[in-house]
Design an enzyme around this catalytic site. Structure first.
Site, PDB file in Angstrom:
ATOM      1  N   HIS A  68      26.955  32.193  -0.487  1.00  0.00           N
ATOM      2  CA  HIS A  68      26.126  30.840  -0.124  1.00  0.00           C
ATOM      3  C   HIS A  68      25.256  31.476   1.139  1.00  0.00           C
ATOM      4  CE1 HIS A  68      29.685  28.068  -1.193  1.00  0.00           C
ATOM      5  NE2 HIS A  68      29.173  28.729  -2.382  1.00  0.00           N
ATOM      6  N   GLU A  71      24.028  30.330   3.973  1.00  0.00           N
ATOM      7  CA  GLU A  71      24.257  30.324   5.493  1.00  0.00           C
ATOM      8  C   GLU A  71      25.461  31.509   5.703  1.00  0.00           C
ATOM      9  OE1 GLU A  71      24.938  28.225   3.284  1.00  0.00           O
ATOM     10  OE2 GLU A  71      25.955  26.345   4.048  1.00  0.00           O
ATOM     11  N   CYS A  86      29.307  23.951   3.037  1.00  0.00           N
ATOM     12  CA  CYS A  86      30.803  23.595   2.546  1.00  0.00           C
ATOM     13  C   CYS A  86      31.684  23.926   3.353  1.00  0.00           C
ATOM     14  CB  CYS A  86      30.899  24.245   1.283  1.00  0.00           C
ATOM     15  SG  CYS A  86      30.896  25.895   1.482  1.00  0.00           S
ATOM     16  N   CYS A 102      31.787  27.591   4.451  1.00  0.00           N
ATOM     17  CA  CYS A 102      30.432  28.022   5.496  1.00  0.00           C
ATOM     18  C   CYS A 102      30.762  27.319   6.727  1.00  0.00           C
ATOM     19  CB  CYS A 102      29.262  27.744   4.926  1.00  0.00           C
ATOM     20  SG  CYS A 102      28.949  28.705   3.212  1.00  0.00           S
TER      21      CYS A 102
HETATM   22 ZN   LIG Z   1      28.880  27.102   1.586  1.00  0.00          ZN
END
Ligand SMILES: [Zn+2]
Length: 163
Positions: free
Chosen positions: A57, A59, A87, A90
């Site tokens: 992802h 980030e 999410c 993260c």
């Molecule tokens: Zn994420």
């Protein structure tokens, strides 16, 4: 608009550039930058398909890159800018990395863990809390995502028609 808000928008524009790069690579367009003491120390975009990596992802990759750049696992003093609400994974890394702040664009009703479905930024059971600023350039972020899925649906439809 205050100076801090102007800075938030400027950094979010960089995150949006990263998101556009992801989209051009056929990835869901999400981008992120990590800023420490007013300096961009890392930028990254979603590369889940390219890297065949469920943790890639935007980030998440940006935080890992920032830690390498700074030579420390603690991202104290850092703000993470990301175009879509993080999410659980993260947001969990933000807790573990001890970030100071997260600024995000669009809220994610399907997985957002900084206020929408969950809020891990201020959970008294966890050992770190951090500041969250939602909704910065949210329309631009959401429009990039909508455009991407619109094009993908159209491409699927036309491939069905020709096959
Ligand atoms: Zn994420």
């Amino acid at each position: 608009m205050s100076g801090a808000e102007k800075n938030d928008e400027a950094y979010m524009r960089l995150a949006l550039e990263e998101a556009a790069t992801a989209g051009a690579e056929g990835e869901v367009p999400i981008g992120a930058v990590v800023v420490c003491d007013g300096e961009v120390v890392a930028r990254a975009h979603n590369s889940r398909e390219t890297d065949a990596d469920p943790s890639a992802h935007a980030e998440f990759s940006a935080m890992v890159a920032a830690a390498r750049e700074l030579g420390r696992w603690r991202l104290t003093g850092c703000t993470v800018y990301v175009t879509l609400e993080p999410c659980l994974m993260c947001a969990g890394l933000m807790v573990n990395a001890r970030v100071d702040r997260c600024v995000y664009g669009a809220a994610d009703p399907k997985g957002g863990a900084l206020g929408t479905l969950f809020d891990v930024s201020h959970d008294p059971r966890l050992n770190h809390a951090f500041e969250v600023t939602p909704g910065v350039l949210a329309d631009e972020s959401a429009e990039l995502l909508r455009g991407f899925f619109r094009e993908r649906r159209a491409a699927r439809r036309s491939s069905r028609q020709t096959s």
